[in-house]
Every structure is written in C-alpha cells, then in structure tokens.
Design a protein around this motif. Structure first.
Motif, PDB file in Angstrom:
ATOM      1  N   GLY A   1      29.666   9.718  12.261  1.00  0.00           N
ATOM      2  CA  GLY A   1      31.034  10.603  12.987  1.00  0.00           C
ATOM      3  C   GLY A   1      30.967  11.550  11.762  1.00  0.00           C
ATOM      4  N   THR A   2      30.355  11.951  11.265  1.00  0.00           N
ATOM      5  CA  THR A   2      30.081  13.765  10.574  1.00  0.00           C
ATOM      6  C   THR A   2      30.353  14.687  12.374  1.00  0.00           C
ATOM      7  OG1 THR A   2      29.884  13.509   8.426  1.00  0.00           O
ATOM      8  CG2 THR A   2      29.814  15.397   9.154  1.00  0.00           C
ATOM      9  N   VAL A   3      30.779  15.255  11.980  1.00  0.00           N
ATOM     10  CA  VAL A   3      30.443  16.555  13.228  1.00  0.00           C
ATOM     11  C   VAL A   3      30.243  18.020  13.175  1.00  0.00           C
ATOM     12  CG1 VAL A   3      32.153  17.449  15.801  1.00  0.00           C
ATOM     13  CG2 VAL A   3      32.053  15.285  15.245  1.00  0.00           C
ATOM     14  N   GLN A   4      29.057  18.472  13.561  1.00  0.00           N
ATOM     15  CA  GLN A   4      28.604  19.597  13.042  1.00  0.00           C
ATOM     16  C   GLN A   4      29.116  20.729  14.283  1.00  0.00           C
ATOM     17  OE1 GLN A   4      25.256  19.736  11.443  1.00  0.00           O
ATOM     18  NE2 GLN A   4      24.977  22.545  11.154  1.00  0.00           N
ATOM     19  N   LEU A   5      29.756  21.659  14.497  1.00  0.00           N
ATOM     20  CA  LEU A   5      29.621  22.730  15.242  1.00  0.00           C
ATOM     21  C   LEU A   5      29.484  23.962  14.856  1.00  0.00           C
ATOM     22  CD1 LEU A   5      33.135  22.492  15.344  1.00  0.00           C
ATOM     23  CD2 LEU A   5      31.906  20.978  16.701  1.00  0.00           C
ATOM     24  N   SER A   6      28.133  24.317  15.935  1.00  0.00           N
ATOM     25  CA  SER A   6      27.581  25.551  15.778  1.00  0.00           C
ATOM     26  C   SER A   6      27.391  26.012  17.201  1.00  0.00           C
ATOM     27  CB  SER A   6      26.005  25.293  15.275  1.00  0.00           C
ATOM     28  OG  SER A   6      25.284  24.232  16.184  1.00  0.00           O
ATOM     29  N   ASN A  14      38.766  28.052  15.099  1.00  0.00           N
ATOM     30  CA  ASN A  14      39.066  27.545  14.721  1.00  0.00           C
ATOM     31  C   ASN A  14      40.095  26.474  15.705  1.00  0.00           C
ATOM     32  OD1 ASN A  14      38.630  29.326  11.825  1.00  0.00           O
ATOM     33  ND2 ASN A  14      41.197  29.760  12.374  1.00  0.00           N
ATOM     34  N   ARG A  15      39.852  26.370  16.196  1.00  0.00           N
ATOM     35  CA  ARG A  15      40.621  25.940  17.246  1.00  0.00           C
ATOM     36  C   ARG A  15      38.964  24.593  18.174  1.00  0.00           C
ATOM     37  NH1 ARG A  15      43.882  22.729  19.224  1.00  0.00           N
ATOM     38  NH2 ARG A  15      43.715  22.367  22.267  1.00  0.00           N
ATOM     39  N   ALA A  16      38.209  24.972  17.876  1.00  0.00           N
ATOM     40  CA  ALA A  16      36.894  23.762  18.096  1.00  0.00           C
ATOM     41  C   ALA A  16      36.889  23.496  16.947  1.00  0.00           C
ATOM     42  CB  ALA A  16      35.606  24.911  17.983  1.00  0.00           C
TER      43      ALA A  16
END
Length: 103
Positions: free
Chosen positions: A65-70, A80-82
């Motif tokens: 459930g933890t989303v990592q964005l890279s 910020n929008r992402a």
C-alpha cells in the motif's frame, strides 16, 4: 510401481505450483501482491489521464500500500501533482515521492 510414479508426478506438480505462487519483495501473501499491482495500475492510469503529469517519465512501485514515485518531473508543480494524484488513489496508504525535478 505405478503408484510410486503417480506419487512422484503429483509431488513434482505440487512443488512446481508452489514455486509459481511464490511472493516476492518480502510480501506476506499473494493477495497483497495482487493488491499492490492493482494500486500501481490505478496510479499509472490516473497519471495518463492528467495533462500536467508525464506518465512516461514517472515510475510507480507499490509495496503493502505504500506507493513510491521516482523519475523526473519538469517542475515542482508536476512533482507535487503526481504525489497528490497517488495519495488520492484508492488503496494507497502512503506515498514516498522521490521524483527529481529536471527542467
């Protein structure tokens, strides 16, 4: 002899099936893996629908459930929008935003 061959075949099939259902990345259940894959797909789809976020330049990975964005964003607004989109996606517990800004 026939009974032994059948037992060996069934044991082999069972072992093969168990390996095929193995869960990776320290997840505890196959259900969590499927849930995480669903969350990742939802976030990516929402990125594709948003005109301010480049779905191709930002990677999404989900673990429990933890989303990592890279990846890379063109501005802090896009970065910020992402994160905002990811947080608002069903199934997301937390977001780790590792997007770098590259003009």
């Amino acid at each position: 002899m026939k009974h032994t061959a059948v037992s060996l075949a069934l044991s082999g099939l069972l072992a093969f099936t168990a390996v095929g259902c193995a869960v990776t990345r320290d997840q505890s259940t196959v259900g969590e893996y499927v849930d995480d894959a669903t969350v990742t797909a939802r976030v990516k789809a929402r990125f594709a629908d948003d005109p301010t976020v480049s779905a191709l330049a930002i990677s999404v990975e989900t673990l429990r459930g933890t989303v990592q964005l890279s990846g890379f964003a063109k501005s802090s607004t896009e970065r910020n929008r992402a994160a905002e989109i990811a947080r608002g996606t069903q199934g997301v517990r937390t977001v780790k935003n590792d997007i770098a800004i590259r003009p």
